[in-house]
Design a protein around this motif. Structure first.
Motif, PDB file in Angstrom:
ATOM      1  N   GLU A  88       0.836  -1.211   0.000  1.00 26.99           N
ATOM      2  CA  GLU A  88       0.000   0.000   0.000  1.00 26.99           C
ATOM      3  C   GLU A  88       0.867   1.255   0.000  1.00 26.99           C
ATOM      4  O   GLU A  88       0.370   2.355  -0.201  1.00 26.99           O
ATOM      5  CB  GLU A  88      -0.886   0.015   1.268  1.00 26.99           C
ATOM      6  N   ALA A  89       2.157   1.102   0.315  1.00 25.81           N
ATOM      7  CA  ALA A  89       3.047   2.265   0.375  1.00 25.81           C
ATOM      8  C   ALA A  89       4.468   1.843   0.039  1.00 25.81           C
ATOM      9  O   ALA A  89       4.816   0.661   0.111  1.00 25.81           O
ATOM     10  CB  ALA A  89       3.006   2.878   1.770  1.00 25.81           C
ATOM     11  N   ASP A  90       5.281   2.846  -0.348  1.00 25.06           N
ATOM     12  CA  ASP A  90       6.700   2.588  -0.606  1.00 25.06           C
ATOM     13  C   ASP A  90       7.560   3.134   0.533  1.00 25.06           C
ATOM     14  O   ASP A  90       8.723   2.785   0.674  1.00 25.06           O
ATOM     15  CB  ASP A  90       7.131   3.284  -1.901  1.00 25.06           C
ATOM     16  N   PHE A  91       6.968   4.061   1.309  1.00 28.69           N
ATOM     17  CA  PHE A  91       7.716   4.691   2.396  1.00 28.69           C
ATOM     18  C   PHE A  91       6.744   4.973   3.539  1.00 28.69           C
ATOM     19  O   PHE A  91       5.660   5.521   3.311  1.00 28.69           O
ATOM     20  CB  PHE A  91       8.356   5.997   1.888  1.00 28.69           C
ATOM     21  N   VAL A  92       7.139   4.573   4.739  1.00 29.41           N
ATOM     22  CA  VAL A  92       6.244   4.743   5.892  1.00 29.41           C
ATOM     23  C   VAL A  92       6.964   5.554   6.964  1.00 29.41           C
ATOM     24  O   VAL A  92       8.126   5.294   7.282  1.00 29.41           O
ATOM     25  CB  VAL A  92       5.822   3.369   6.475  1.00 29.41           C
ATOM     26  N   LYS A  93       6.267   6.550   7.477  1.00 29.05           N
ATOM     27  CA  LYS A  93       6.850   7.385   8.524  1.00 29.05           C
ATOM     28  C   LYS A  93       6.062   7.116   9.806  1.00 29.05           C
ATOM     29  O   LYS A  93       4.826   7.197   9.817  1.00 29.05           O
ATOM     30  CB  LYS A  93       6.720   8.854   8.125  1.00 29.05           C
ATOM     31  N   GLY A  94       6.777   6.782  10.859  1.00 32.13           N
ATOM     32  CA  GLY A  94       6.106   6.491  12.122  1.00 32.13           C
ATOM     33  C   GLY A  94       5.902   7.756  12.938  1.00 32.13           C
ATOM     34  O   GLY A  94       6.790   8.598  13.038  1.00 32.13           O
ATOM     35  N   THR A  95       4.713   7.904  13.502  1.00 30.89           N
ATOM     36  CA  THR A  95       4.478   9.019  14.421  1.00 30.89           C
ATOM     37  C   THR A  95       4.118   8.425  15.766  1.00 30.89           C
ATOM     38  O   THR A  95       3.718   7.262  15.861  1.00 30.89           O
ATOM     39  CB  THR A  95       3.325   9.916  13.955  1.00 30.89           C
ATOM     40  N   PHE A  96       4.274   9.244  16.788  1.00 27.83           N
ATOM     41  CA  PHE A  96       3.949   8.742  18.122  1.00 27.83           C
ATOM     42  C   PHE A  96       3.459   9.895  18.976  1.00 27.83           C
ATOM     43  O   PHE A  96       3.753  11.063  18.694  1.00 27.83           O
ATOM     44  CB  PHE A  96       5.159   8.060  18.765  1.00 27.83           C
ATOM     45  N   ALA A  97       2.686   9.553  19.990  1.00 28.94           N
ATOM     46  CA  ALA A  97       2.140  10.584  20.873  1.00 28.94           C
ATOM     47  C   ALA A  97       3.269  11.167  21.702  1.00 28.94           C
ATOM     48  O   ALA A  97       4.031  10.445  22.334  1.00 28.94           O
ATOM     49  CB  ALA A  97       1.082   9.959  21.779  1.00 28.94           C
ATOM     50  N   ARG A  98       3.420  12.479  21.664  1.00 35.39           N
ATOM     51  CA  ARG A  98       4.450  13.166  22.435  1.00 35.39           C
ATOM     52  C   ARG A  98       4.113  14.649  22.401  1.00 35.39           C
ATOM     53  O   ARG A  98       3.217  15.077  21.671  1.00 35.39           O
ATOM     54  CB  ARG A  98       5.846  12.954  21.839  1.00 35.39           C
TER      55      ARG A  98
END
Lengths: 457, 282
Positions: A103-113
């Motif tokens: 579904e994607a070629d690049f994934v960026k992780g986000t997190f609660a902060r």
């Protein structure tokens, strides 16, 4: 299968747990720790935990990431930070899922902060202007990313704080399918404020450099708007942050020193009568200063410093300066004596700067020339308008250190100090014999001690 | 010493006097690049002469008044903002409560540097009724209060009259005069009454002159005036030289002559077509 790449530098406290966390995931077949020549035992701990360790040839996160890509044996790679422990359980699977499902070629992780200061103040505004398509990314600077090795190989990595945003921009420009996934809550240490300046510079440089490489017609308008925003923001910050800066300015002769330097020179070198005549004849302060400097012609630096060394200072000047600095004050000396002498006093008492007349020294000897520094002269913005005045020097210092006049403490003793003491937020007349200075000053100190300043600071 | 004015408060009561005060505030804001704060306080007193709020005694819904005041202030802001040509801006606020207390709180909270108040020509009744007299405003806010009347409007403070009332050097007034004088390229006239014993020299006059010259390069003159009442003598002198500003203290020396004027603390501002700045402290 997945390769996890973990760039690390002195992460002995967390590296073993991070590697173990990766190895527990069944999808992971390879964990690479790219060590940036750590001084602690990061390498041993990583190897013991089951990682393959590669020592990076050159320090820097960008090079480490590149080394990781070159050594990865799987097509899908995930980058994790070495200093986060614990990671949420689903971190790896959430980052890998969009890639595995194609579904994607690049994934960026986000997190609660808490919102990152550089993210919100620097990265997002610039992305909004240059790359509106990336404006919706909540954490564009996040270092937790996943992607295809073939795409990473086409990227030139920045080797500083600009690396993460650089990768995102390159992926965007290569038209890779980008997805942002939330991996949960992470305890992330905020960077110390000292690092924020460097980070801001490097992140903004990365965004602007990429924009310039791919400049279209709209770049000129974008540059103009950024410059205008920057100008207004700079002015606004200067005006508003100046409220928090404070400065204490001391006169030197008969204030910090228990005596006047030139009088001590006259006594030592035997020109007391000439000095008295000059003071009687000459009323223009600039010409008087130049004529007095002629009396010092031929004197060596050592001789002059020896004179000031033998003049006593007010007993508590050093602890008072230390206390004022503790309270956030910038400490300066503004004197019509010579910089050679004021700088000596600055070093002795731990002050920050001095403004004075420059006595010309060639080959270690005074030539008899005195150069009046420009900060003493009136500018069109001069607050007092006097052609040659210590207040002009204070105004210069206030602009340089971004301090408002009302946050300035000034201590002086003589008629020459009336103007600067009168214009200061708090003016102190110190053991003065000048009746009017006492009336102009907000406070008068009658004992030879600066301790009273601390009550008002 | 303050090297600029940053915020000017103009209390608004939606009368003709507001226009005079705002016009003067705009002149200053254009020269000094400061902000103008138009502030209206919604209050309803039980009796005109008492500052006791009606809401203490019977239900009084002030929401409509607040809305009305807000709309009027918006209109004023739109009308006057086009006259501003410096970096300053017009801010508007509507407050509720005792007028004097609210204005005092506002000046402290938002760091006002000066208050400008319009005075009506036939002002005796207004001054008694109003809770915001010049004297009280200066006392409560500890701010310089500039009082202007319609006919007193001028475009610059070219001639500033600074009367001396005792043997103290008026440092606060000198500093404010120096600040304004620097921007408007003014001349300061320091005046004092000749003493009854006809002493040849008045030390404070020459000292004040010297202090002003120590702090600034703006021209200054010292003049000894003949007269018994400082307020009227200063006013007459100011009219003769066509002065643009008088700077006084909130002291009885500046009350107009007569028992009634002294009882009602009638400062010379009320009889002056020339703008007058009143400072509480010396």
């Amino acid at each position: 299968m997945l390769t996890i790449i973990i760039p690390a530098l002195n992460e002995a406290n967390t590296i073993a747990n991070v590697v173990s966390f990766c190895r527990r995931n069944k999808l992971v077949s390879e964990v690479l720790v790219i060590d940036d020549r750590s001084d602690d035992n990061t390498v041993e701990l990583a190897e013991t935990a089951g990682a393959k360790v590669i020592i990076s040839a050159v320090r820097g996160k960008g090079i480490s990431m590149k080394d990781g890509i070159d050594n990865a044996s799987n097509e899908i790679v995930i980058f994790l930070d070495a200093d986060i422990d614990p990671y949420p359980d689903e971190t790896i699977s959430k980052l890998a899922e969009p890639l595995l499902l194609n579904e994607a070629d690049f994934v960026k992780g986000t997190f609660a902060r808490n919102a990152g200061r550089v993210t919100e103040l620097v990265a997002k505004p610039l992305l909004n202007i240059f790359y509106p398509g990336l404006a919706d990314f909540s954490q564009p600077l996040s270092g937790m990313i996943a992607g295809r090795k073939s795409l990473f190989k086409r990227i030139k990595f920045f080797n500083d704080y600009g690396v993460d945003i650089g990768i995102l921009l390159d992926m965007y420009l290569m038209k890779a399918r980008i997805k942002e996934v939330n991996i949960g809550y992470i305890e992330n240490k905020s960077k110390p404020w000292q690092a924020l300046g460097k980070m801001s510079r490097e992140v903004s440089r990365a965004i602007i450099a990429k924009a310039q490489q791919n400049a279209g017609d709209e770049i000129e308008e974008a540059v103009e708007s950024i410059e205008e925003i920057n100008r207004q923001m700079h002015n606004s910050l200067k005006e508003n942050l100046g409220v928090h800066h404070k400065m204490a300015i001391f006169d030197m002769d008969d204030t910090i020193l228990k005596g006047r330097f030139i009088n001590a020179c006259a006594k030592t070198f035997g020109f007391e009568a000439k000095l008295a005549d000059l003071r009687h004849e000459e009323h223009d302060p600039i010409i008087l200063s130049k004529r007095i400097a002629l009396l010092l012609k031929g004197r060596t630096i050592d001789e002059l410093l020896d004179v000031v060394h033998n003049i006593q200072m007010v007993d508590d000047i050093k602890p008072v300066v230390a206390d004022l600095k503790q309270k956030g004050y910038i400490i300066g000396i503004i004197s019509t004596s010579y910089t050679l002498i004021t700088n000596y006093v600055v070093k002795n008492i731990g002050a920050d700067f001095s403004y004075a007349v420059q006595l010309e020294i060639i080959e270690g000897k005074a030539t008899g020339e005195a150069n009046m520094a420009s900060y003493f002269f009136a500018s069109p913005e001069s607050i007092c308008g006097h052609a040659f005045c210590k207040t002009n020097a204070m105004q210069y210092a206030c602009e340089k250190y971004n301090v408002q006049f009302k946050n300035c403490i000034v201590v002086g003793d003589s008629k020459d100090d009336r103007c600067i003491v009168g214009h200061a937020g708090k003016g102190f007349a110190f053991c003065t014999k000048d009746e009017l200075l006492g009336k102009i000053a907000s406070n008068e100190i009658k004992e030879s001690s600066f301790r009273a300043l601390l009550e008002y600071a | 010493m303050q090297n600029n004015l940053y915020n000017i408060l103009v209390p608004i009561d939606f009368t003709q006097k507001d226009r005079w005060a705002i016009t003067k505030a705009i002149e200053l804001a254009n020269a000094l690049h400061c902000n103008i704060h138009l502030v209206h306080v919604v209050s309803k007193n039980v009796f005109p002469l008492l500052t006791v709020e009606a809401s203490h005694f019977y239900p009084y819904n002030y929401t409509a008044d607040l809305k009305y005041a807000q709309d009027r202030l918006h209109e004023m802001k739109n009308q006057y903002k086009q006259h501003l040509c410096g970096k300053g801006q017009i801010e508007i606020s509507v407050l509720h409560g005792n007028e004097q207390e609210e204005l005092t709180k506002y000046t402290r909270l938002y760091q006002m540097d000066m208050v400008i108040k319009g005075l009506s020509k036939f002002n005796l009744l207004h001054r008694i009724i109003s809770t915001v007299s010049i004297s009280n405003l200066a006392k409560k806010t500890s701010m310089p209060v500039l009082a202007v009347r319609a006919s007193g409007l001028v475009s610059h403070f070219k001639k500033i009259v600074l009367p001396l009332h005792d043997d103290n050097i008026p440092m606060h007034r000198i500093k404010l005069a120096a600040l304004l004088g620097r921007y408007f390229k003014s001349t300061i006239f320091v005046v004092s009454l000749r003493k009854e014993n006809n002493e040849p020299g008045i030390p404070v006059l020459s000292q004040t002159l010297e202090v002003i010259q120590s702090l600034t390069t703006i021209p200054v003159q010292s003049i000894i005036l003949e007269g018994k009442n400082l307020a009227t003598t200063t006013l007459n002198f100011s009219k003769k030289i066509n002065a643009d500003l008088i700077m006084i203290n909130n002291k009885h020396d500046y009350y107009l002559p007569g028992i009634w004027n002294r009882i009602t603390k009638r400062l010379l501002s009320y009889n002056s077509k020339i703008p007058v700045i009143t400072l509480e402290n010396e």
